[in-house]
Write an enzyme that holds these catalytic residues in place. Sequence first.
Site, PDB file in Angstrom:
ATOM      1  N   HIS A 177      65.798  46.113 139.397  1.00 13.62           N
ATOM      2  CA  HIS A 177      65.268  47.200 140.235  1.00 13.62           C
ATOM      3  C   HIS A 177      66.402  48.057 140.771  1.00 13.62           C
ATOM      4  O   HIS A 177      67.487  47.557 141.076  1.00 13.62           O
ATOM      5  CB  HIS A 177      64.460  46.595 141.387  1.00 13.62           C
ATOM      6  N   HIS A 202      68.531  47.125 143.776  1.00 16.46           N
ATOM      7  CA  HIS A 202      69.637  46.171 143.725  1.00 16.46           C
ATOM      8  C   HIS A 202      70.977  46.847 143.417  1.00 16.46           C
ATOM      9  O   HIS A 202      72.018  46.177 143.408  1.00 16.46           O
ATOM     10  CB  HIS A 202      69.366  45.088 142.677  1.00 16.46           C
ATOM     11  N   LYS A 251      62.065  39.836 136.304  1.00 15.04           N
ATOM     12  CA  LYS A 251      61.755  41.211 136.677  1.00 15.04           C
ATOM     13  C   LYS A 251      62.903  42.086 136.213  1.00 15.04           C
ATOM     14  O   LYS A 251      64.064  41.669 136.248  1.00 15.04           O
ATOM     15  CB  LYS A 251      61.608  41.349 138.196  1.00 15.04           C
TER      16      LYS A 251
END
Length: 604
Positions: A167, A170, A164
């Site tokens: 984001h 994070h 992924k």
Amino acid sequence: MTADFVGFNPLLSEINLCVVWAFTEMASFFRRTIAAKLARTLQQPEEAFLPALSAVPVTKKHQAADFRLSVNTLRTSGVFPSSGDIQLQTDGLVRQLNQDSVVEGISSVNGWINFKINHKLLVQNMLEPLGKGEDEKYGMDSDLLNSLKRGTVLVEYSSPNIAKKFHAGHLRSTIIGNFIANLKESLGNNVIRMNYLGDWGMQFGLLGAGFGQFGCQEKLKQNALQHLFEVYVQVNQEAERNEDMKQTAREFFRQLEQHESEALSLWKQFREISVDEYQKVYKRLGVHFDIYSGESFHRDEAQEVVQQLQSRGLLKISEDGTSVVDLSPDGDMRSVCVVLRSDGTSLYITRDLAAAIHRSGKYNFDEMIYVTDKNQASHFHQLFQILSAMRHSWADRCKHVPFGVVRGMKTRRGEVVFLEDVLDEARSRMLHNMSQTKTTKQMDDIEDMAEKVGVSALIVQDFNGPLLSGYKFDWDRMLQAHGDTGVFLQYTHARLCSLIKRNEGVEASAFDPSLLLQQTSVAILQHLLRYDEVLYQSTQDLQPKHLVNFLLKLSHLIASAHKELPVKGSSPDVAQARLRLFSGARSVLANGMRILGITPLEKM
């Protein structure tokens, strides 16, 4: 300290005092002097008074005291009687204390004793260490900081889920963990920076199953994480309406757990792609790791943990066939933690238990710190509970540092999902702001500078308040050049560097401290007296706000000094003294910025 210093003679000349300064730095000399005075009066060891002494925060230019002592702290620690009128006790102690060539004034107010020190000695003591080639350690040689225990500290932070894109959520874990690691390292600890990737679990069952149906190796080469993100979205939508897809996902994860080659090969490809992409983002943030670990490293050990739980009588089977640990105080199964699914596959908590046990054996840490959002507080509470129940004596050395959520993080294109978008936006806005400023210098590396200033702004906005409370993201406020922002810190540091560079050769090894007795310069030095206290406080609660507020206050004091203490046009001896002051302030500002995770810029 030497025996001569413990029996300090107030009649010692200022020349002889310089011998004592070789053993101390900044605030330590004055704290020790005041503590020795109190020790002789009350017939107690000096160490009994050091925790009760603190530098007085600078709130105005004309400050009546430099240090203060809390009599209530002395009462709590048993040095003073705990009963009786505290102000009468304070006044009585003040009458017993004599002034000398170091401590020029002693007074009492509201249970506090105030000490005013010789400001000529303050100037010399604070600025004498400069010019000895150890400016990066300036302010770190302190009795207060030296009292801290040092050892091996493992900090786990960032920890994104592979396959992924990074984001934006994070970001907080990454920069908070980096601050904690920097702080611990600056104070002499052996720090292990670990990125514990979310690289195992049922999510990879979904992704593996989804890639077989929606994935494309060609798209994977073009924009790997974006394609994996799209596949993950598609497969989740399909799984919601198709039970067969859920079963396919469970089967793929079972194949992973059984180490079947085809499933493992695809998983390894996803992991390598992800780490390569993450490292690009970490480089932009100025963050690095010593170890990239992950849940997958402990998939086999997780089964061993289950066996250990069983052998200790801690494992129970629930009605639905899952294996659980009963955490209820009364053992009535009202509060349980699932450690194994009914199909025998492990969970996040099982792998975290295995990871903690592995790390204790491998690194023998004195402290392990997990940095995650507050939604995982229950998870870590259970983790530490189970480790204690397993009789691991080091369980109490584990700590969770939780943080709140960021609200309203948007770019010009809308809601932010990925951290790269945030960094691009920060750089873009900073470039625009700099292009509108007449003082911006023409430089070849303008984009790199804009990026570093943008990251500074992100960090300071994030660290301004308590970590647990979260905050509302505000681009305009974050990028202000003269507010309490990372931009202001960078501007102040660059301005000091420019001043020092323009006057190369002016600063001499010797300077006259009597030329820095103006309130503006004394206020800076009084503020610097608190540097070790701020770092000490930061180690106690691991909150960066203390250091941020200290550096912002320092920058405001420096801004005033720029106006009131010009170097250009001053006589050589005055210029030398003022440059020494600005150099000391720059050293502390730069050191503090680095601990926060900010790269100090020398020009902008």
